[in-house]
Design a protein around this motif. Structure first.
Motif, PDB file in Angstrom:
ATOM      1  N   ALA A   1       0.748  -1.167   0.141  1.00  0.00           N
ATOM      2  CA  ALA A   1       0.030   0.132  -0.061  1.00  0.00           C
ATOM      3  C   ALA A   1       1.081   1.438   0.093  1.00  0.00           C
ATOM      4  O   ALA A   1       2.178   1.265   0.561  1.00  0.00           O
ATOM      5  CB  ALA A   1      -0.822  -0.088   1.194  1.00  0.00           C
TER       6      ALA A   1
ATOM      7  N   SER B   1       2.546   8.168   2.604  1.00  0.00           N
ATOM      8  CA  SER B   1       3.449   9.180   2.571  1.00  0.00           C
ATOM      9  C   SER B   1       4.159   9.352   3.671  1.00  0.00           C
ATOM     10  O   SER B   1       3.915   8.778   4.855  1.00  0.00           O
ATOM     11  CB  SER B   1       2.669  10.415   2.316  1.00  0.00           C
TER      12      SER B   1
ATOM     13  N   ASP C   1      -7.273  14.181  -4.340  1.00  0.00           N
ATOM     14  CA  ASP C   1      -7.036  13.280  -3.222  1.00  0.00           C
ATOM     15  C   ASP C   1      -8.622  13.076  -2.425  1.00  0.00           C
ATOM     16  O   ASP C   1      -8.761  11.893  -1.888  1.00  0.00           O
ATOM     17  CB  ASP C   1      -6.236  13.903  -2.148  1.00  0.00           C
TER      18      ASP C   1
ATOM     19  N   VAL D   1      -9.824  10.369  -4.811  1.00  0.00           N
ATOM     20  CA  VAL D   1      -9.404   9.145  -4.653  1.00  0.00           C
ATOM     21  C   VAL D   1      -9.648   8.444  -3.366  1.00  0.00           C
ATOM     22  O   VAL D   1      -9.862   7.244  -3.222  1.00  0.00           O
ATOM     23  CB  VAL D   1      -7.852   9.110  -4.404  1.00  0.00           C
ATOM     24  N   ARG D   2     -10.052   9.263  -2.244  1.00  0.00           N
ATOM     25  CA  ARG D   2     -10.659   8.739  -0.854  1.00  0.00           C
ATOM     26  C   ARG D   2     -12.213   8.738  -0.604  1.00  0.00           C
ATOM     27  O   ARG D   2     -12.466   8.524   0.326  1.00  0.00           O
ATOM     28  CB  ARG D   2     -10.048   9.541   0.176  1.00  0.00           C
TER      29      ARG D   2
ATOM     30  N   LEU E   1      -4.990   0.999  -6.790  1.00  0.00           N
ATOM     31  CA  LEU E   1      -4.802   1.694  -5.387  1.00  0.00           C
ATOM     32  C   LEU E   1      -3.500   2.464  -5.269  1.00  0.00           C
ATOM     33  O   LEU E   1      -3.799   3.668  -4.796  1.00  0.00           O
ATOM     34  CB  LEU E   1      -5.274   0.750  -4.252  1.00  0.00           C
TER      35      LEU E   1
ATOM     36  N   SER F   1      -3.593   5.338  -7.667  1.00  0.00           N
ATOM     37  CA  SER F   1      -4.475   6.458  -7.537  1.00  0.00           C
ATOM     38  C   SER F   1      -4.114   7.109  -6.253  1.00  0.00           C
ATOM     39  O   SER F   1      -4.197   8.304  -6.091  1.00  0.00           O
ATOM     40  CB  SER F   1      -5.833   5.668  -7.156  1.00  0.00           C
ATOM     41  N   ARG F   2      -3.414   6.328  -5.089  1.00  0.00           N
ATOM     42  CA  ARG F   2      -3.040   7.274  -3.883  1.00  0.00           C
ATOM     43  C   ARG F   2      -1.837   8.058  -4.176  1.00  0.00           C
ATOM     44  O   ARG F   2      -1.798   9.175  -3.630  1.00  0.00           O
ATOM     45  CB  ARG F   2      -2.890   6.413  -2.718  1.00  0.00           C
ATOM     46  N   SER F   3      -1.091   7.749  -5.109  1.00  0.00           N
ATOM     47  CA  SER F   3       0.190   8.694  -5.389  1.00  0.00           C
ATOM     48  C   SER F   3      -0.022   9.569  -6.265  1.00  0.00           C
ATOM     49  O   SER F   3       0.664  10.694  -6.281  1.00  0.00           O
ATOM     50  CB  SER F   3       1.305   7.675  -5.952  1.00  0.00           C
TER      51      SER F   3
END
Length: 572
Positions: free
Chosen positions: A311, A314, A342, A345-346, A509, A512-514
């Motif tokens: 996962a 940061s 963000d 994404v969340r 994931l 998307s998170r990065s």
């Protein structure tokens, strides 16, 4: 010694000075009179006894006649003066003046002596005459007979070094020669180093006789004081004995509230040392921040997990909108754009294409998992009662985002990455403003009361130094400098990472998170070029109008979306 005492005692006991052809004057029975005893000679004074100034007989060269027994004689043009220093710092003065028959006596006493200004109040006369303050003078006009003049004086006590100094001209400005002047000075505590000068202004001639008795009362006798001459009395008093009342104009040297005394000098010296220490702290902090800006980023491991699953995480929990702020200490439009991505994404927002436009749709309500600045951005885009908004509509009517920007800074300060808003004062600056205000008030209060006003100036300088030091200190803290290196390490990861290094099940994931961090650090195009081709089934937070997800088209459209959102946030 006994001879001198006898002469002075004889002067006071007789209360007369005889000059050729000088008539005598017998006052009315109810005329006021003063008791004016001299101390009785005794054993030598000890170290703790009040100081004694030995009387010096008048140097007239003429023999002193004796008064016939039983015949009271009071000379015209004689003055008896009682001075009493009150505990509030004021000086109470009582003068008994004997004016000859068919004569007048006028006094114009200056209330400004050099740079020192005295104030006289409550002047009144019991007898045949008047007393008033006119401009910078005390004016007394008396006709024949015995009159008593009373008044109060402010300004007789000044701070000088580690002690107080008393000064007042007991007799001055008379328009006729004074045949006999007797003066007593009573202070709350005995003084020392008494000086009594008699003669024209500027002369250093001493009074005929000046002694202190066992109670510390100074008693002065002087004869034949010329017209316009003065009897000037000064004494050293214990520090803090009474409130200081002296006022100086024009910057009198060595005296007054702004005089450089040991106490005020120590205060200024302490402030100087603190300023030097603070300057060293500022230089050290700025050097640290400069090194952090020039250094390369440290490698960071943003992929965490167990086994074959990973996962994205940061460094130090920094959010996309905060990453750019930590680097340049400024909330840019791009930081807010990264925050919107963000939020999608969340799963708080859904971003979907609408022709050449995009629509931001409420997916989940803002909850406690969001920071203050994220909620501010969310609310600015979709106010209460609004479930969707187009990017073009937001560009035409930009949302108010001042609160969101302030919240970004506040959040960074709360996490100890920044010590203050870069354009603000911060805790150090605010403390400096408060200290400067206290210093200004203290300076004014001490100056008005005659106290050591330079102490207030020292506090004021310290406050100004704190304000300047707070502005010169870098906003980024030591922890923020460490995070800066970690964010640069994250930037390095975004530039070098390849999708085949991430398990296929986790790629969407992790990508998307990065992606919001790539937006914040201006790596959007490169990140999409390397990673978008790996997705064929679309993204869970982004909707397109095509039946089949086109990776290349998505990269172009997403880049355009970032540009449009930058325009929305850049208009305010």
């Amino acid at each position: 010694m006994l001879t001198k005492w006898g002469i002075a005692a004889g002067l006071v006991a007789a209360g007369i000075t005889v000059t050729s052809g000088q008539p005598t004057f017998s006052p009315p029975p109810d005329a006021p009179s003063f008791e004016f005893p001299l101390p009785t000679p005794g054993p030598p004074a000890g170290e703790d006894d009040p100081p004694i100034i030995e009387p010096v007989p008048p140097s007239t060269g003429q023999p002193r006649p004796t008064r016939p027994p039983g015949v009271p004689v009071v000379l015209p043009r004689s003055v008896n003066i009682q001075l009493k220093l009150e505990r509030d710092g004021s000086l109470s003065v009582t003068e008994q003046v004997i004016v000859g028959a068919k004569e007048t006596m006028n006094r114009t006493a200056p209330l400004r002596i050099g740079e020192r200004v005295f104030t006289v109040r409550e002047a009144k006369v019991e007898g045949n005459g008047t007393a008033e303050v006119s401009g910078e003078n005390l004016v007394i006009r008396l006709n024949e007979g015995a009159s008593t003049v009373t008044y109060k004086v402010d300004g007789a006590v000044a701070d000088v070094g580690d002690h107080q100094q008393f000064r007042w001209q007991a007799a001055s400005g008379w328009d006729t020669k004074l045949i006999f002047v007797r003066t007593s000075l009573l202070t709350p505590k005995p003084g020392r180093d008494f000086v009594c000068l008699a003669g024209m202004a500027g002369t250093e001639d001493r009074c005929d006789a000046a002694v202190t008795d066992a109670g510390g009362i100074l008693r002065v006798v002087h004869s034949n004081l010329d017209a316009d001459a003065r009897v000037d009395i000064s004494a050293v008093l214990p520090a803090g004995m009474v409130p200081v009342t002296a006022t100086f104009v024009g910057g009198a040297a060595g005296v007054g509230p702004f005089a450089l005394t040991p106490l005020s000098g120590a205060g200024l010296g302490l402030v100087l040392l603190l300023l030097i220490g603070g300057f060293a702290v500022v230089l050290t902090a700025r050097a640290r921040d400069t090194r952090a800006l020039a250094a390369e980023g440290v490698p960071v491991d943003v992929l965490v997990g167990a086994g074959e699953r990973v996962a994205f995480a940061s460094p130090d929990g920094v959010l996309p909108g905060q990453a750019g702020t930590v680097i340049d200490e400024r909330v840019d439009p791009r930081d807010l754009t990264a925050t919107v991505v963000d939020l999608a994404v969340r799963n708080y927002l859904w971003i979907t294409e609408a022709g050449q436009d995009w629509q931001l749709v409420r997916r989940n309500a803002a909850d406690d998992a969001l920071t203050g600045y994220e909620r501010a951005v969310y609310t600015a885009l979709l106010p209460e009662g609004t479930d969707a908004a187009t990017v073009s509509g937001l560009r035409e009517n930009p949302p108010a985002l001042d609160g969101a920007r302030s919240a970004v800074y506040a959040d960074a300060v709360s996490r100890s990455w920044l010590s203050r808003k870069p354009t603000g004062l911060g805790k150090v600056g605010i403390a400096g403003v408060g200290l400067a205000a206290v210093g200004a008030a203290l300076t004014a209060a001490l100056a008005l009361s005659g106290g050591p006003a330079l102490l207030g100036v020292a506090v004021l300088i310290g406050g100004v130094g704190l304000v300047l030091g707070g502005r010169l200190l870098p906003a980024r803290t030591r922890r923020g400098a460490v995070l800066l290196q970690q964010v640069r390490g994250l930037h390095g990861y975004l530039r070098a990472a390849r999708p085949d290094k991430v398990p296929a099940a986790d790629r969407e994931l992790v990508f998307s998170r990065s992606l919001p961090y790539a937006v914040a650090l201006d790596e959007t195009a490169q990140w999409l070029e390397r990673n978008a081709p790996t997705f064929t089934g679309g993204l869970y937070w982004y909707g397109t109008q095509d039946q089949r997800f086109d990776q290349r088209k998505f990269a172009d459209r997403f880049t355009a979306l970032v540009h449009e959102l930058d325009g929305v946030f850049g208009k305010r």
